[in-house]
Design an enzyme around this catalytic site. Sequence first.
Site, mmCIF file in Angstrom:
data_model
loop_
_atom_site.group_PDB
_atom_site.id
_atom_site.type_symbol
_atom_site.label_atom_id
_atom_site.label_comp_id
_atom_site.label_asym_id
_atom_site.label_seq_id
_atom_site.Cartn_x
_atom_site.Cartn_y
_atom_site.Cartn_z
ATOM 1 N N TYR A 45 -19.109 40.848 48.960
ATOM 2 C CA TYR A 45 -20.281 40.575 49.788
ATOM 3 C C TYR A 45 -20.282 39.124 50.249
ATOM 4 C CZ TYR A 45 -21.934 45.064 48.067
ATOM 5 O OH TYR A 45 -22.033 46.390 47.765
ATOM 6 N N ASP A 62 -26.997 34.876 50.918
ATOM 7 C CA ASP A 62 -26.627 34.194 52.151
ATOM 8 C C ASP A 62 -27.737 34.297 53.190
ATOM 9 O OD1 ASP A 62 -25.760 37.031 52.027
ATOM 10 O OD2 ASP A 62 -25.334 36.716 54.158
ATOM 11 N N ASP A 96 -29.813 43.307 48.234
ATOM 12 C CA ASP A 96 -30.171 43.830 49.549
ATOM 13 C C ASP A 96 -31.199 42.909 50.182
ATOM 14 O OD1 ASP A 96 -31.109 45.349 51.761
ATOM 15 O OD2 ASP A 96 -30.527 47.201 50.741
#
Length: 234
Positions: A215, A176, A140
């Site tokens: 993801y 990312d 997260d």
Amino acid sequence: MSDSPSRPFRNFYGRHKGKTLKKNQQVYLDEDLAKLSPGPVRWDENPERTALDLPGLFGDRPVWLEIGFGGGEHMVHQAASNPDIGLIGAEPYINGVAMLLGKIRQAEVTNLAVHPGDVRDLFDVLPEASVSKAFLLYPDPWPKTRHHRRRFVTPEHLQPLARVLKSGAIFRVATDIPDYVRQSLQEIPKAGFEWLAERPEDWRVAWDDWISTRYERKALREGRTPTYLTFRKR
């Protein structure tokens, strides 16, 4: 008066559950989750915080750890590709746990254990210097500056991780988010790790045994560039 250690206060900021589970996912949870437990992790079942019996769980195999396994595709891939290791995954999001259990059934892998909760509780009961490799993949990002203290790459998480990792253990981080890269490179070495990078390809190119996760595919669709960081515990 009890001699049991008191449970430390730990804020939890993520989600425990999302959309209503599918019927088959609830079956996976009801039938498979307890059998895949690494042992007594929760405070109500292990108030003394007795260390897990990893040899009883995996024999003499090296133990790996995935922190926040999402939908479980990477975890199952690693377990299937490395049958000579034992892999423990921690994930508090029950929908992700249900997805993982379905993938475990399909792949028929048996060298896995699943903790459906906060990895900090798992750190409490993992023996010191017992883990040979750890993964933190697309955690997260908590993008707002005031929320950066909630990220995994803070002393609250990194210090207990360092305690359970063996000297020379590898810690992989994929993200990312450029600012998450910055914070990782700032904080992880402080916890006793060295960054293993000599040229740009070492963080721009995925690991040889990598499998892209949902993801990562979302990040690529939205134009974000993944970064792959490899650290070694000193």
